[in-house]
Design a protein around this motif. Structure first.
Motif, mmCIF file in Angstrom:
data_model
loop_
_atom_site.group_PDB
_atom_site.id
_atom_site.type_symbol
_atom_site.label_atom_id
_atom_site.label_comp_id
_atom_site.label_asym_id
_atom_site.label_seq_id
_atom_site.Cartn_x
_atom_site.Cartn_y
_atom_site.Cartn_z
ATOM 1 N N LEU A 22 18.443 -1.114 -24.575
ATOM 2 C CA LEU A 22 18.624 -2.026 -25.689
ATOM 3 C C LEU A 22 17.287 -2.713 -25.912
ATOM 4 C CD1 LEU A 22 22.000 -3.799 -24.897
ATOM 5 C CD2 LEU A 22 21.540 -2.197 -26.747
ATOM 6 N N VAL A 23 16.847 -2.784 -27.156
ATOM 7 C CA VAL A 23 15.544 -3.349 -27.472
ATOM 8 C C VAL A 23 15.698 -4.286 -28.664
ATOM 9 C CG1 VAL A 23 13.210 -2.768 -28.230
ATOM 10 C CG2 VAL A 23 14.363 -1.304 -26.602
ATOM 11 N N THR A 24 14.939 -5.404 -28.671
ATOM 12 C CA THR A 24 14.981 -6.324 -29.798
ATOM 13 C C THR A 24 13.582 -6.778 -30.198
ATOM 14 O OG1 THR A 24 15.956 -8.362 -30.677
ATOM 15 C CG2 THR A 24 15.296 -8.391 -28.362
ATOM 16 N N ASP A 25 13.466 -7.109 -31.473
ATOM 17 C CA ASP A 25 12.242 -7.721 -31.985
ATOM 18 C C ASP A 25 12.493 -9.196 -32.267
ATOM 19 O OD1 ASP A 25 13.830 -7.698 -34.245
ATOM 20 O OD2 ASP A 25 12.465 -6.495 -35.456
ATOM 21 N N GLY A 26 13.617 -9.704 -31.803
ATOM 22 C CA GLY A 26 14.001 -11.089 -32.025
ATOM 23 C C GLY A 26 14.895 -11.269 -33.236
ATOM 24 N N LYS A 27 15.040 -10.220 -34.041
ATOM 25 C CA LYS A 27 15.886 -10.274 -35.228
ATOM 26 C C LYS A 27 17.001 -9.235 -35.172
ATOM 27 C CE LYS A 27 11.979 -11.713 -37.982
ATOM 28 N NZ LYS A 27 10.971 -11.300 -38.936
ATOM 29 N N ARG A 28 16.671 -8.057 -34.667
ATOM 30 C CA ARG A 28 17.622 -6.942 -34.609
ATOM 31 C C ARG A 28 17.667 -6.376 -33.193
ATOM 32 N NH1 ARG A 28 14.365 -6.636 -38.836
ATOM 33 N NH2 ARG A 28 12.930 -5.295 -37.743
ATOM 34 N N ILE A 29 18.795 -5.738 -32.881
ATOM 35 C CA ILE A 29 18.967 -5.062 -31.588
ATOM 36 C C ILE A 29 19.301 -3.606 -31.885
ATOM 37 C CG2 ILE A 29 20.336 -4.894 -29.479
ATOM 38 C CD1 ILE A 29 20.938 -7.896 -29.821
ATOM 39 N N ASN A 30 18.678 -2.693 -31.133
ATOM 40 C CA ASN A 30 18.964 -1.280 -31.310
ATOM 41 C C ASN A 30 18.693 -0.547 -30.005
ATOM 42 O OD1 ASN A 30 19.626 1.154 -32.601
ATOM 43 N ND2 ASN A 30 18.592 0.505 -34.482
ATOM 44 N N PHE A 31 18.992 0.744 -29.968
ATOM 45 C CA PHE A 31 18.723 1.588 -28.814
ATOM 46 C C PHE A 31 17.406 2.328 -29.040
ATOM 47 C CE2 PHE A 31 23.332 1.306 -29.080
ATOM 48 C CZ PHE A 31 23.648 0.935 -27.783
ATOM 49 N N PHE A 32 16.509 2.263 -28.065
ATOM 50 C CA PHE A 32 15.249 2.980 -28.145
ATOM 51 C C PHE A 32 14.883 3.521 -26.778
ATOM 52 C CE2 PHE A 32 14.929 -0.056 -31.655
ATOM 53 C CZ PHE A 32 14.633 0.812 -32.690
ATOM 54 N N LYS A 33 13.967 4.502 -26.779
ATOM 55 C CA LYS A 33 13.438 5.061 -25.531
ATOM 56 C C LYS A 33 11.976 4.679 -25.408
ATOM 57 C CE LYS A 33 16.398 9.091 -25.106
ATOM 58 N NZ LYS A 33 16.432 10.545 -24.968
ATOM 59 N N TYR A 34 11.516 4.533 -24.182
ATOM 60 C CA TYR A 34 10.109 4.267 -23.906
ATOM 61 C C TYR A 34 9.489 5.607 -23.557
ATOM 62 C CZ TYR A 34 6.223 1.347 -22.328
ATOM 63 O OH TYR A 34 5.017 0.717 -22.202
ATOM 64 N N THR A 35 8.782 6.219 -24.498
ATOM 65 C CA THR A 35 8.313 7.584 -24.323
ATOM 66 C C THR A 35 6.806 7.713 -24.497
ATOM 67 O OG1 THR A 35 8.751 8.054 -26.655
ATOM 68 C CG2 THR A 35 10.476 8.607 -25.112
ATOM 69 N N ARG A 36 6.293 8.799 -23.951
ATOM 70 C CA ARG A 36 4.862 9.102 -24.085
ATOM 71 C C ARG A 36 4.565 9.325 -25.555
ATOM 72 N NH1 ARG A 36 0.781 8.839 -20.998
ATOM 73 N NH2 ARG A 36 -0.960 10.244 -21.284
ATOM 74 N N PHE A 37 3.555 8.626 -26.052
ATOM 75 C CA PHE A 37 3.183 8.736 -27.456
ATOM 76 C C PHE A 37 1.676 8.569 -27.546
ATOM 77 C CE2 PHE A 37 2.827 7.558 -31.897
ATOM 78 C CZ PHE A 37 3.776 8.360 -32.489
ATOM 79 N N GLY A 38 1.001 9.646 -27.898
ATOM 80 C CA GLY A 38 -0.462 9.592 -27.940
ATOM 81 C C GLY A 38 -1.023 9.418 -26.544
ATOM 82 N N GLU A 39 -1.856 8.410 -26.364
ATOM 83 C CA GLU A 39 -2.528 8.163 -25.073
ATOM 84 C C GLU A 39 -1.721 7.264 -24.134
ATOM 85 O OE1 GLU A 39 -6.265 8.544 -24.382
ATOM 86 O OE2 GLU A 39 -6.443 9.993 -26.002
ATOM 87 N N GLY A 40 -0.617 6.728 -24.605
ATOM 88 C CA GLY A 40 0.155 5.813 -23.766
ATOM 89 C C GLY A 40 1.647 5.987 -23.992
ATOM 90 N N TYR A 41 2.369 4.894 -23.830
ATOM 91 C CA TYR A 41 3.818 4.884 -24.026
ATOM 92 C C TYR A 41 4.165 3.902 -25.133
ATOM 93 C CZ TYR A 41 4.609 7.668 -19.876
ATOM 94 O OH TYR A 41 4.631 8.694 -18.981
ATOM 95 N N GLU A 42 5.185 4.261 -25.903
ATOM 96 C CA GLU A 42 5.666 3.419 -27.001
ATOM 97 C C GLU A 42 7.182 3.461 -27.027
ATOM 98 O OE1 GLU A 42 3.867 1.594 -29.110
ATOM 99 O OE2 GLU A 42 1.903 2.323 -28.488
ATOM 100 N N TRP A 43 7.783 2.429 -27.607
ATOM 101 C CA TRP A 43 9.206 2.459 -27.888
ATOM 102 C C TRP A 43 9.401 3.361 -29.090
ATOM 103 C CZ3 TRP A 43 12.432 0.741 -24.408
ATOM 104 C CH2 TRP A 43 12.036 -0.270 -23.547
ATOM 105 N N THR A 44 10.306 4.329 -28.988
ATOM 106 C CA THR A 44 10.542 5.253 -30.083
ATOM 107 C C THR A 44 12.025 5.321 -30.437
ATOM 108 O OG1 THR A 44 10.708 7.142 -28.581
ATOM 109 C CG2 THR A 44 8.537 6.688 -29.531
ATOM 110 N N ASP A 45 12.274 5.632 -31.708
ATOM 111 C CA ASP A 45 13.657 5.751 -32.168
ATOM 112 C C ASP A 45 14.221 7.123 -31.817
ATOM 113 O OD1 ASP A 45 12.617 7.506 -34.065
ATOM 114 O OD2 ASP A 45 12.815 6.091 -35.725
ATOM 115 N N SER A 46 15.398 7.428 -32.333
ATOM 116 C CA SER A 46 16.093 8.659 -31.955
ATOM 117 C C SER A 46 15.390 9.930 -32.430
ATOM 118 C CB SER A 46 17.526 8.637 -32.487
ATOM 119 O OG SER A 46 17.508 8.560 -33.899
ATOM 120 N N VAL A 47 14.497 9.816 -33.411
ATOM 121 C CA VAL A 47 13.771 11.000 -33.873
ATOM 122 C C VAL A 47 12.319 10.998 -33.424
ATOM 123 C CG1 VAL A 47 15.278 11.523 -35.831
ATOM 124 C CG2 VAL A 47 13.359 9.963 -36.135
ATOM 125 N N GLY A 48 11.939 10.038 -32.582
ATOM 126 C CA GLY A 48 10.611 10.030 -31.984
ATOM 127 C C GLY A 48 9.557 9.198 -32.680
#
Length: 68
Positions: A22-48
């Motif tokens: 579960l992840v929030t930006d302080g306004k919304r809550i959603n499901f995300f994955k912490y995945t390898r993206f480029g040179e590091g890791y980013e929170w990504t949605d269901s389609v990457g």
């Protein structure tokens, strides 16, 4: 009860890559994955696609899981 944890980009050793949280930006809550993206890791949605502005995250723990 959801146990929110403050997100500290690059310094959060408790997040397991490629698991859903579960992840929030302080306004919304959603499901995300912490995945390898480029040179590091980013929170990504269901389609990457990466998302920005994450302030807090929480492991998903459904009622009764601790008993399983």
């Amino acid at each position: 009860m959801i146990e929110w944890r403050k997100y500290d980009k690059g310094n959060d050793q408790m997040i397991i890559a490629d698991e859903e949280y579960l992840v929030t930006d302080g306004k919304r809550i959603n499901f995300f994955k912490y995945t390898r993206f480029g040179e590091g890791y980013e929170w990504t949605d269901s389609v990457g696609f990466p998302i920005n502005g994450v302030t807090h995250w929480a492991p998903i723990n459904l009622p009764g899981e601790e008993e399983a």
